[in-house]
Design an enzyme around this catalytic site. Structure first.
Site, PDB file in Angstrom:
ATOM      1  N   ASN A 168      58.384  47.871  34.860  1.00 24.34           N
ATOM      2  CA  ASN A 168      58.288  47.315  36.220  1.00 24.34           C
ATOM      3  C   ASN A 168      58.029  45.811  36.226  1.00 24.34           C
ATOM      4  O   ASN A 168      57.081  45.343  35.595  1.00 24.34           O
ATOM      5  CB  ASN A 168      57.123  47.974  36.961  1.00 24.34           C
ATOM      6  N   GLU A 223      51.228  59.402  39.108  1.00 24.89           N
ATOM      7  CA  GLU A 223      50.171  58.488  38.639  1.00 24.89           C
ATOM      8  C   GLU A 223      48.816  59.157  38.829  1.00 24.89           C
ATOM      9  O   GLU A 223      48.523  59.707  39.877  1.00 24.89           O
ATOM     10  CB  GLU A 223      50.260  57.183  39.455  1.00 24.89           C
ATOM     11  N   HIS A 232      48.874  44.636  37.545  1.00 23.30           N
ATOM     12  CA  HIS A 232      49.790  43.966  38.468  1.00 23.30           C
ATOM     13  C   HIS A 232      49.343  42.517  38.659  1.00 23.30           C
ATOM     14  O   HIS A 232      48.154  42.224  38.578  1.00 23.30           O
ATOM     15  CB  HIS A 232      49.772  44.659  39.835  1.00 23.30           C
ATOM     16  N   GLY A 233      50.278  41.645  38.943  1.00 21.69           N
ATOM     17  CA  GLY A 233      49.916  40.239  39.191  1.00 21.69           C
ATOM     18  C   GLY A 233      49.866  39.456  37.889  1.00 21.69           C
ATOM     19  O   GLY A 233      50.435  39.881  36.885  1.00 21.69           O
ATOM     20  N   ASP A 259      58.239  52.211  45.065  1.00 20.52           N
ATOM     21  CA  ASP A 259      57.084  51.934  44.207  1.00 20.52           C
ATOM     22  C   ASP A 259      55.808  52.475  44.884  1.00 20.52           C
ATOM     23  O   ASP A 259      55.829  52.856  46.063  1.00 20.52           O
ATOM     24  CB  ASP A 259      57.016  50.409  43.979  1.00 20.52           C
ATOM     25  N   THR A 304      54.901  41.680  34.442  1.00 26.17           N
ATOM     26  CA  THR A 304      54.877  40.210  34.462  1.00 26.17           C
ATOM     27  C   THR A 304      53.788  39.664  33.535  1.00 26.17           C
ATOM     28  O   THR A 304      52.623  40.059  33.664  1.00 26.17           O
ATOM     29  CB  THR A 304      54.624  39.694  35.899  1.00 26.17           C
TER      30      THR A 304
END
Ligand code: 13P
Length: 283
Positions: free
Chosen positions: A229, A134, A179-180, A82, A210
């Site tokens: 992801n 990216e 993220h998070g 990653d 998430t």
């Protein structure tokens, strides 16, 4: 079955528009749990590892462990690094036989990112590996890498040229995910995925899985965001399982029982995602 190259997982997923879970494992137990989940769901799977975990365990050990575990299941699995801005770590993983790497040049200028991504693609090619690229930073810090702010959105023409000129196998655009844990409802830029795929049919990578709703996953997957992801949820599930087990069994001291409880919960979590992503039964 033996480990498979990343395109063998992403190409059919992209063609048939189902998502494949890329789970950030943190140790042997979570790696095995994710593979067991994929086996149970008859789904292909991507075992993904963050740079911090690579630095803790070593690229070679992770690869050896992965090879050994993947041999024991009968679904296609591949090993991916990653977000990695450090070419040295990328070289280490490629030399150790990893299948795929994300060169994260989002902190570089467009030209430098283009040059360095091209060089990583050339190196990966020699090793039979794939590269995720990216351009714009995905919001949120993941294991010490990343930014609290979303990167500048690059004009579509430049993003398309970047994909073409670098020869990357998958592309991770900034589309409003992070993220998070999300603090509010994320504003997802579905059109960006559709526009990129319409101009250049390359599998899109959905970072920040998430906390997204099943509906958001499904809409993005249909548009071409087929590598999905998941990191934070795995960590939460793992930690909650340990905490709850110890609370329920305050006198238990056998680590194997404790770890078995965590393994089961991580496995169930991963199966749940694979079902939502539509890859169940595809292997
Ligand atoms: P989450 O931590 O939000 O699941 O995101 C994972 C990810 O995108 C890893 O690169």
């Amino acid at each position: 079955m033996p480990v498979v190259p990343m395109p063998e997982i992403l190409e059919p997923a992209f063609k048939n528009r189902y998502g494949v879970g890329a789970f950030n494992i943190v140790n042997d137990l979570t790696m095995e749990a994710v593979l067991a989940a994929a086996e149970e769901a008859r789904s292909p799977v991507i075992v993904q590892v963050s740079v911090k975990t690579v630095k803790t365990m070593g690229a070679r050990l992770i690869r050896l462990m992965f090879e050994e575990m993947a041999e024991k299941v009968s679904i296609p699995a591949t090993l991916h690094l990653d977000h990695c801005p450090d070419v040295k770590v990328i070289e280490e993983c490629l030399e150790a036989g990893w299948n795929s790497v994300l060169f994260d040049g989002s902190g570089l200028s467009y030209e430098d990112n283009l040059d360095q991504t091209r060089a990583v693609v050339a190196l990966a090619k020699k090793c039979g590996a794939a590269v995720e690229g990216e351009l714009e930073a995905v919001r949120g810090v993941e294991d010490g890498i990343g930014s609290v702010n979303e990167g500048m959105i690059i004009p579509l023409d430049e993003a398309v040229s970047f994909i073409r000129e670098t020869g990357i196998g998958s592309f991770a655009p900034a589309i409003g995910t992070a993220h998070g844990l999300y603090k509010g409802e994320p504003k997802i830029n579905f059109d960006r995925v559709a526009e990129i795929v319409a101009r250049e049919p390359v599998p899109i990578v959905l970072h920040g899985g998430t906390g997204l709703s099943d509906e958001v996953f499904r809409r993005l997957i249909v548009l071409g965001a087929v590598k999905v992801n998941i990191s934070t949820q795995l960590k939460i599930t793992f930690a909650d399982a340990l905490r709850e087990y110890l609370n329920e069994h305050p006198t238990e001291y056998n680590p194997l029982k404790l770890l078995a409880a965590a393994r089961e919960r991580v496995k169930v979590m991963a199966i749940g995602f694979l079902r939502v992503f539509g890859s169940e039964g595809k292997a």
